[in-house]
Write a protein that holds these residues in place. Structure first.
Motif, PDB file in Angstrom:
ATOM      1  N   ASP A 627       0.836  -1.198   0.000  1.00 22.47           N
ATOM      2  CA  ASP A 627       0.000   0.000   0.000  1.00 22.47           C
ATOM      3  C   ASP A 627       0.873   1.251   0.000  1.00 22.47           C
ATOM      4  OD1 ASP A 627      -2.194  -1.649   0.111  1.00 22.47           O
ATOM      5  OD2 ASP A 627      -2.457  -1.430   2.291  1.00 22.47           O
ATOM      6  N   ARG A 656      -7.830  -4.434  -6.682  1.00 20.52           N
ATOM      7  CA  ARG A 656      -7.791  -3.076  -6.141  1.00 20.52           C
ATOM      8  C   ARG A 656      -8.696  -2.185  -7.003  1.00 20.52           C
ATOM      9  NH1 ARG A 656      -3.528  -1.447  -2.695  1.00 20.52           N
ATOM     10  NH2 ARG A 656      -2.098  -3.133  -2.128  1.00 20.52           N
ATOM     11  N   GLY A 677      -4.588   1.284  -0.663  1.00 18.42           N
ATOM     12  CA  GLY A 677      -5.024   0.270   0.294  1.00 18.42           C
ATOM     13  C   GLY A 677      -6.474   0.411   0.671  1.00 18.42           C
TER      14      GLY A 677
END
Length: 679
Positions: A627, A656, A677
């Motif tokens: 991240d 993601r 993240g």
């Protein structure tokens, strides 16, 4: 005033006299055409999709060749190599073999085009020397290679140890017509080369049989010899990429074209191997390079992509001055068969080429349709460069299964991992046709063409033994796939480093790790250390069969077996590879291992006509990006295929957050990816 007028008249007279004298020199326009990296793509046909493909194929390039010849007073045609392997037709011919007197389909087609000479590429050796020799016997034009020698007591055709395995160069007396219509004889010299790394890549076929010397040192030795034997101009045909501009003196460089342009006596370089296009804007930053004229260090140079998507063309203007031919102008260009922006074919296929290989084309189609099993999940490689991917996962799973089954008792206590890479994930983002180069295997019944799509190359299975510390550096080189991301910049940042081939983006399955792209890369694309203290691979771990998690020093000291292929294992480029690490060589190919794995996992019920069980290649997400913490929103981007199928797959499988932005000039979809993240 009077003196000034006389001076003006004198200057004008001198200039006129010089111009007339120049016009009196016989002037010849010579056009040199090139094909390269055809990889047995003779037909304009996609065997994986089962349909015509106007972006590839010698059948289309042949139309460019015909038009270019008709537009020139004098033209010659050369091929740079990598002909026999790389497409389903190439695999089909290797599978069926060549009978005495049978002509390989690549030569059935090429013999129609009046090639002057051909050069040997590295993939010519993939199926062994015997198959190569049988194939070359069907070519109705000569072959050259200057840096491969016989290493056995005796090789083919009576060639003995220490002698050139092929004719090193050709000086051909060529009849040309000048601009006034007069005939002349021009002695054109051709010299060819192949990367010396063939001894690593095809060790199982070449060990003890041939040796391969330096491209550059061989050129420096033989080019003066060609001049002494009367070559008026010398055309180098190296199956080699551009290579280093900062250190072009590496004698054993795989990619040596920039260095070749600096060898005195070479007048043009028609090259290949890297599957890119030169000249092109992406190379405008090369030192001493003129993209507009296609000159590298003042020498015309051209690289025509791959699979017939472009034709290389060098145009010379020569004058006969004091009984010597002088080059007064030269320029190079790559000519495409397809406009990727407008999605428009620029030429039609040559019907004679189609007719020449119709039997092999039909045989290849049937060969590719053999059922081998079934899959429970789609295997598309649209996201293979930015997250763990099913098209890579299934190869990794198959390799682990094969090596575990074959592992000798002395090694059975060691954990087995697998190195696999996305072979088809948009190419190098260099041509419009790259945007279509993705694995697209839908769930359901699988055929051999699907296996060939998933595993493109005819590599053989090899296992190496490495430590966890070596494994980390192996992954560090693979992580050069990504550009460094600045966490303090809100400007658009491209995630993918297109100078790093996707086939060198190895995913090591069986361990878990993350890649911190805010850190510099420790290695360059050749796995040479550039930042010794850099570390992109973080949180590397391995869970033992008993459930113990190894990290840090414990995993660094752990010994592993890594299932891979002969190209990677013997290449010695990545840390942990090289012959000293090899512990097992298997006779079967990686593709065969994949086919066997799919078949073993698939159980077909004849009564119901359905598969009761299927292979499940769902990604296990053993790797991810670290991240990125930032106080500002980051604009990180990557490219992939622009299609409804890709859009649907990405929306359904993105690990993601991703957002499609637009379509770029090459026809790729540009996506923004969130590495913060936040989910």
């Amino acid at each position: 005033m009077y003196k000034t007028s006389l001076l003006t008249l004198a200057i004008a007279f001198s200039f006129t006299a010089f111009a007339q004298q120049t016009e009196q020199f016989p002037t010849v326009k010579l056009r040199v055409l090139e094909t390269s990296d055809l990889h047995a793509n003779i037909m304009d046909y996609n065997y994986y999709a089962g349909k015509e493909d106007p972006t590839i194929g010698l059948a289309r390039t042949a139309s460019l060749i015909d038009a270019a010849r008709k537009a020139a007073d004098n033209a010659v045609l050369v091929d740079n190599g990598d002909l026999l392997q790389g497409s389903p037709m190439g695999d089909y011919m290797a599978h069926t073999g060549l009978q005495p007197g049978q002509i390989h389909p690549v030569y059935k087609a090429m013999n129609l085009l009046d090639y002057t000479v051909g050069n040997i590429g590295n993939h010519e050796f993939n199926y062994g020397l015997d198959f190569l020799h049988k194939s070359l016997s069907g070519a109705r034009f000569p072959y050259i290679n200057a840096n491969v020698y016989c290493a056995a007591a005796q090789c083919w055709d009576g060639i003995k140890q220490g002698q050139h395995l092929f004719t090193p160069y050709l000086i051909k007396a060529t009849q040309v017509t000048d601009t006034a219509g007069h005939r002349h004889t021009l002695n054109i010299g051709y010299i060819g080369f192949v990367p010396p790394q063939i001894l690593q890549w095809d060790q199982q076929n070449l060990r003890g049989k041939v040796r391969a010397d330096s491209i550059i040192e061989t050129a420096k030795k033989l080019v003066p010899e060609m001049k002494a034997k009367g070559a008026d101009i010398i055309i180098a045909i190296p199956h080699s990429g551009i290579g280093s501009t900062e250190n072009p003196g590496d004698p054993m460089a795989e990619n040596a074209v920039y260095a070749i342009t600096q060898v005195p006596g070479i007048d043009a370089v028609l090259f290949g191997h890297s599957h890119s296009i030169f000249p092109a804007p992406r190379y405008s930053g090369l030192p001493n390079t003129d993209i507009s004229k296609g000159l590298m260090n003042g020498i015309p140079a051209v690289m025509p992509g791959r699979w017939g998507d472009n034709m290389g063309q060098v145009d010379f203007t020569l004058q006969l001055q004091q009984n010597r031919w002088q080059i007064v102008d030269a320029r190079a260009q790559a000519v495409p068969i397809y406009d990727g922006i407008r999605k428009q074919a620029l030429v039609t296929a040559d019907a004679h080429i189609h007719q020449a290989v119709v039997a092999e084309h039909q045989g290849t189609q049937a060969y590719m349709e053999r059922p081998i099993g079934a899959a429970a999940t789609d295997m598309y490689s649209y996201l293979a460069q930015v997250q763990d991917d099913p098209s890579v996962q299934i190869v990794a799973d198959a390799q682990i299964a094969e090596v575990k089954a074959q592992l000798p008792d002395t090694l059975k206590g060691l954990p087995v991992l697998s190195a696999a890479a996305p072979f088809k994930a948009g190419g190098r983002h260099g041509t419009t046709s790259d945007a279509d180069q993705y694995i697209q295997v839908a769930k359901g019944t699988l055929t051999f063409k699907n296996a060939a799509d998933l595993y493109l190359f005819p590599n053989t299975m090899v296992a190496v033994k490495v430590t966890g510390a070596e494994l980390k550096d192996w992954l560090e080189c693979a992580a050069n796939q990504f550009n460094r991301i600045d966490p303090h910049s809100s400007k658009p940042q491209q995630l993918i480093n297109y100078n790093h081939p996707t086939y060198n983006f190895d995913i090591i399955d069986g361990v878990s790790y993350r890649i911190d792209v805010t850190q510099p890369s420790k290695f360059d694309r050749e796995c040479q250390v550039t930042n010794p203290q850099a570390s992109r691979i973080v949180d590397l771990s391995y869970r033992t069969a008993s459930g113990k998690l190894l990290t840090g020093k414990a995993i660094a000291e752990q010994t592993f077996i890594v299932a891979t292929n002969n190209y990677r294992a013997f290449g010695g480029k990545f840390v942990g590879t090289g012959s000293q690490h090899v512990v097992m060589e298997l006779p079967n190919s990686n593709r065969e291992a994949l086919v066997n794995y799919i078949t073993a996992q698939s159980k077909f019920d004849a009564d119901s006509g359905q598969y009761q069980t299927m292979v499940n290649p769902a990604a296990d997400y053993n790797w991810d990006f670290a991240d990125i913490r930032s106080d500002i929103p980051l604009d990180i981007r990557f490219t992939t295929q622009n299609s409804d199928k890709a859009d649907h797959f990405i929306n359904a499988h993105q690990h993601r957050p991703m957002r499609k932005l637009h379509v770029d000039e090459l026809g790729f979809a540009v996506y923004q990816i969130d590495l913060s993240g936040k989910r």
